[in-house]
Every structure is written in C-alpha cells, then in structure tokens.
Design a protein around this motif. Structure first.
Motif, PDB file in Angstrom:
ATOM      1  N   PHE A  31       0.830  -1.198   0.000  1.00 23.70           N
ATOM      2  CA  PHE A  31       0.000   0.000   0.000  1.00 23.70           C
ATOM      3  C   PHE A  31       0.870   1.256   0.000  1.00 23.70           C
ATOM      4  CE2 PHE A  31      -1.868   3.573   2.226  1.00 23.70           C
ATOM      5  CZ  PHE A  31      -2.828   3.911   1.291  1.00 23.70           C
ATOM      6  N   GLN A  32       1.923   1.260   0.800  1.00 20.35           N
ATOM      7  CA  GLN A  32       2.790   2.439   0.849  1.00 20.35           C
ATOM      8  C   GLN A  32       3.411   2.721  -0.518  1.00 20.35           C
ATOM      9  OE1 GLN A  32       5.300   1.349   4.150  1.00 20.35           O
ATOM     10  NE2 GLN A  32       3.940   2.313   5.632  1.00 20.35           N
ATOM     11  N   GLU A  33       3.769   1.678  -1.240  1.00 24.54           N
ATOM     12  CA  GLU A  33       4.314   1.857  -2.583  1.00 24.54           C
ATOM     13  C   GLU A  33       3.237   2.393  -3.538  1.00 24.54           C
ATOM     14  OE1 GLU A  33       6.199  -0.850  -6.106  1.00 24.54           O
ATOM     15  OE2 GLU A  33       6.743  -1.346  -4.047  1.00 24.54           O
ATOM     16  N   LEU A  34       2.029   1.833  -3.445  1.00 26.64           N
ATOM     17  CA  LEU A  34       0.925   2.307  -4.274  1.00 26.64           C
ATOM     18  C   LEU A  34       0.641   3.775  -3.976  1.00 26.64           C
ATOM     19  CD1 LEU A  34      -1.390   1.647  -6.303  1.00 26.64           C
ATOM     20  CD2 LEU A  34      -2.780   1.058  -4.291  1.00 26.64           C
ATOM     21  N   ASP A  35       0.590   4.131  -2.702  1.00 27.94           N
ATOM     22  CA  ASP A  35       0.352   5.504  -2.278  1.00 27.94           C
ATOM     23  C   ASP A  35       1.412   6.432  -2.870  1.00 27.94           C
ATOM     24  OD1 ASP A  35      -0.484   7.797  -0.872  1.00 27.94           O
ATOM     25  OD2 ASP A  35       0.663   7.241   0.902  1.00 27.94           O
ATOM     26  N   LYS A  36       2.654   6.054  -2.743  1.00 32.66           N
ATOM     27  CA  LYS A  36       3.754   6.865  -3.265  1.00 32.66           C
ATOM     28  C   LYS A  36       3.600   7.076  -4.773  1.00 32.66           C
ATOM     29  CE  LYS A  36       7.707   5.159  -4.256  1.00 32.66           C
ATOM     30  NZ  LYS A  36       8.939   4.425  -4.276  1.00 32.66           N
ATOM     31  N   ASN A  37       3.270   6.013  -5.495  1.00 36.12           N
ATOM     32  CA  ASN A  37       3.136   6.103  -6.949  1.00 36.12           C
ATOM     33  C   ASN A  37       1.939   6.966  -7.362  1.00 36.12           C
ATOM     34  OD1 ASN A  37       5.396   4.514  -7.356  1.00 36.12           O
ATOM     35  ND2 ASN A  37       4.214   2.628  -7.466  1.00 36.12           N
ATOM     36  N   VAL A  44       2.726  14.777 -11.815  1.00 35.29           N
ATOM     37  CA  VAL A  44       3.248  14.707 -13.181  1.00 35.29           C
ATOM     38  C   VAL A  44       2.117  14.425 -14.158  1.00 35.29           C
ATOM     39  CG1 VAL A  44       4.806  13.455 -14.701  1.00 35.29           C
ATOM     40  CG2 VAL A  44       5.438  13.799 -12.315  1.00 35.29           C
ATOM     41  N   GLN A  45       2.008  15.230 -15.153  1.00 36.63           N
ATOM     42  CA  GLN A  45       1.084  14.969 -16.253  1.00 36.63           C
ATOM     43  C   GLN A  45       1.961  14.675 -17.466  1.00 36.63           C
ATOM     44  OE1 GLN A  45      -2.225  14.798 -16.043  1.00 36.63           O
ATOM     45  NE2 GLN A  45      -2.090  15.247 -13.866  1.00 36.63           N
ATOM     46  N   ASN A  46       1.857  13.465 -18.002  1.00 39.94           N
ATOM     47  CA  ASN A  46       2.717  13.121 -19.134  1.00 39.94           C
ATOM     48  C   ASN A  46       1.970  12.262 -20.146  1.00 39.94           C
ATOM     49  OD1 ASN A  46       2.859  10.382 -18.296  1.00 39.94           O
ATOM     50  ND2 ASN A  46       4.441  10.917 -16.823  1.00 39.94           N
ATOM     51  N   ASP A  47       2.669  11.918 -21.204  1.00 36.75           N
ATOM     52  CA  ASP A  47       2.062  11.148 -22.293  1.00 36.75           C
ATOM     53  C   ASP A  47       1.687   9.734 -21.881  1.00 36.75           C
ATOM     54  OD1 ASP A  47       2.374  13.325 -23.936  1.00 36.75           O
ATOM     55  OD2 ASP A  47       4.309  12.640 -24.721  1.00 36.75           O
ATOM     56  N   ASN A  48       2.299   9.221 -20.847  1.00 38.26           N
ATOM     57  CA  ASN A  48       2.039   7.854 -20.392  1.00 38.26           C
ATOM     58  C   ASN A  48       0.990   7.804 -19.280  1.00 38.26           C
ATOM     59  OD1 ASN A  48       4.006   6.813 -22.149  1.00 38.26           O
ATOM     60  ND2 ASN A  48       5.619   7.224 -20.649  1.00 38.26           N
ATOM     61  N   ALA A  49       0.285   8.889 -19.047  1.00 36.76           N
ATOM     62  CA  ALA A  49      -0.643   8.970 -17.918  1.00 36.76           C
ATOM     63  C   ALA A  49      -1.690   7.860 -17.943  1.00 36.76           C
ATOM     64  CB  ALA A  49      -1.314  10.335 -17.876  1.00 36.76           C
ATOM     65  N   ALA A  50      -2.292   7.583 -19.106  1.00 39.24           N
ATOM     66  CA  ALA A  50      -3.338   6.552 -19.179  1.00 39.24           C
ATOM     67  C   ALA A  50      -2.770   5.182 -18.826  1.00 39.24           C
ATOM     68  CB  ALA A  50      -3.966   6.524 -20.563  1.00 39.24           C
ATOM     69  N   THR A  51      -1.589   4.880 -19.312  1.00 33.77           N
ATOM     70  CA  THR A  51      -0.948   3.597 -19.002  1.00 33.77           C
ATOM     71  C   THR A  51      -0.618   3.502 -17.519  1.00 33.77           C
ATOM     72  OG1 THR A  51      -0.009   3.518 -21.220  1.00 33.77           O
ATOM     73  CG2 THR A  51       1.019   2.109 -19.565  1.00 33.77           C
ATOM     74  N   GLU A  52      -0.099   4.588 -16.960  1.00 34.76           N
ATOM     75  CA  GLU A  52       0.237   4.597 -15.539  1.00 34.76           C
ATOM     76  C   GLU A  52      -1.013   4.470 -14.675  1.00 34.76           C
ATOM     77  OE1 GLU A  52       2.913   7.767 -14.450  1.00 34.76           O
ATOM     78  OE2 GLU A  52       3.991   7.532 -16.332  1.00 34.76           O
ATOM     79  N   LEU A  53      -2.084   5.168 -15.058  1.00 30.99           N
ATOM     80  CA  LEU A  53      -3.339   5.048 -14.308  1.00 30.99           C
ATOM     81  C   LEU A  53      -3.869   3.620 -14.352  1.00 30.99           C
ATOM     82  CD1 LEU A  53      -5.193   8.339 -15.272  1.00 30.99           C
ATOM     83  CD2 LEU A  53      -4.520   7.635 -12.972  1.00 30.99           C
ATOM     84  N   ALA A  54      -3.799   2.984 -15.506  1.00 30.93           N
ATOM     85  CA  ALA A  54      -4.266   1.600 -15.627  1.00 30.93           C
ATOM     86  C   ALA A  54      -3.458   0.679 -14.726  1.00 30.93           C
ATOM     87  CB  ALA A  54      -4.181   1.134 -17.083  1.00 30.93           C
ATOM     88  N   SER A  55      -2.167   0.889 -14.678  1.00 32.28           N
ATOM     89  CA  SER A  55      -1.302   0.068 -13.825  1.00 32.28           C
ATOM     90  C   SER A  55      -1.623   0.288 -12.348  1.00 32.28           C
ATOM     91  CB  SER A  55       0.160   0.403 -14.112  1.00 32.28           C
ATOM     92  OG  SER A  55       1.010  -0.281 -13.233  1.00 32.28           O
ATOM     93  N   LEU A  56      -1.807   1.547 -11.954  1.00 32.92           N
ATOM     94  CA  LEU A  56      -2.140   1.857 -10.561  1.00 32.92           C
ATOM     95  C   LEU A  56      -3.500   1.284 -10.188  1.00 32.92           C
ATOM     96  CD1 LEU A  56      -0.873   5.536 -10.407  1.00 32.92           C
ATOM     97  CD2 LEU A  56       0.192   3.540  -9.326  1.00 32.92           C
ATOM     98  N   ASP A  57      -4.459   1.358 -11.087  1.00 37.19           N
ATOM     99  CA  ASP A  57      -5.784   0.794 -10.835  1.00 37.19           C
ATOM    100  C   ASP A  57      -5.690  -0.716 -10.627  1.00 37.19           C
ATOM    101  OD1 ASP A  57      -8.668   0.473 -10.787  1.00 37.19           O
ATOM    102  OD2 ASP A  57      -8.462  -0.241 -12.841  1.00 37.19           O
ATOM    103  N   ARG A  58      -4.952  -1.374 -11.480  1.00 32.17           N
ATOM    104  CA  ARG A  58      -4.778  -2.826 -11.365  1.00 32.17           C
ATOM    105  C   ARG A  58      -4.151  -3.197 -10.018  1.00 32.17           C
ATOM    106  NH1 ARG A  58      -3.420  -3.093 -16.290  1.00 32.17           N
ATOM    107  NH2 ARG A  58      -1.234  -2.613 -15.957  1.00 32.17           N
ATOM    108  N   LYS A  59      -3.119  -2.448  -9.626  1.00 35.72           N
ATOM    109  CA  LYS A  59      -2.464  -2.698  -8.336  1.00 35.72           C
ATOM    110  C   LYS A  59      -3.422  -2.450  -7.176  1.00 35.72           C
ATOM    111  CE  LYS A  59       2.169  -1.726  -9.990  1.00 35.72           C
ATOM    112  NZ  LYS A  59       3.286  -0.784 -10.006  1.00 35.72           N
ATOM    113  N   ALA A  60      -4.229  -1.395  -7.283  1.00 37.57           N
ATOM    114  CA  ALA A  60      -5.190  -1.080  -6.221  1.00 37.57           C
ATOM    115  C   ALA A  60      -6.225  -2.196  -6.069  1.00 37.57           C
ATOM    116  CB  ALA A  60      -5.884   0.256  -6.507  1.00 37.57           C
ATOM    117  N   ARG A  61      -6.766  -2.684  -7.190  1.00 38.17           N
ATOM    118  CA  ARG A  61      -7.763  -3.760  -7.117  1.00 38.17           C
ATOM    119  C   ARG A  61      -7.162  -5.037  -6.524  1.00 38.17           C
ATOM    120  NH1 ARG A  61      -9.145  -4.990 -12.274  1.00 38.17           N
ATOM    121  NH2 ARG A  61      -7.942  -3.345 -13.198  1.00 38.17           N
TER     122      ARG A  61
END
Length: 90
Positions: A31-37, A44-61
């Motif tokens: 959880f601490q790693e997820l929180d940090k990420n 940061v707003q970048n071109d990979n935002a959608a990919t990063e959000l998908a990865s964070l969502d998967r980790k959260a679930r």
C-alpha cells in the motif's frame, strides 16, 4: 478535483491502517508503494498517464482483494481508490 478526492481516500486508508493491529507487513508495504506512486502521478502529467493510471488501478484492485478478508474497511477504501482511478480515464 478528482485528484484531491484521491488524496483524501489515501489519507483515510492511512488513518485506518494506523488504528488497525496485525496488518500483514507485506500488504502495508504494498500500500505504501501504491500511495507513493499515486501521489507522484498527481504531480506529473505526461504522455504515459493513461498507461500509468491503468497500472495503478490494477495494483489497487489486487491490493483491495488482499485486504478484504481480514480488514474489510481498508479493502473497501482501496476499492474506492480504484474506482476514482478508473474515473480518470482508465
């Protein structure tokens, strides 16, 4: 606005974890790693935002499922976090 709500949910999870005994140290670390990420993503707003959000969502679930059986309130908050991440375009 949604990022503020995500920050509030992260803070609530920390509060519940601080009040809860016997949380698996591995789960706490995940959880601490997820929180940090997630908090880094807020900065940061970048071109990979959608990919990063998908990865964070998967980790959260995945993490919510781990917490659900022993700490249902924390599991529910982490699922709320996942829902908010999905709402950002995942």
């Amino acid at each position: 606005m949604r990022m503020d709500e995500i920050g509030n949910v992260l803070d609530k999870i920390h509060e519940h974890m601080a009040k809860t005994d016997r949380i698996n140290p591995e789960y706490r670390q995940e959880f601490q790693e997820l929180d940090k990420n997630i908090r880094a993503m807020k900065q940061v707003q970048n071109d990979n935002a959608a990919t990063e959000l998908a990865s964070l969502d998967r980790k959260a679930r995945f993490l919510a499922a781990k917490f659900e059986s022993e700490h249902p309130q924390i599991g529910a908050l982490i699922m709320r976090l996942s829902t908010l991440l999905q709402g950002m375009g995942v």
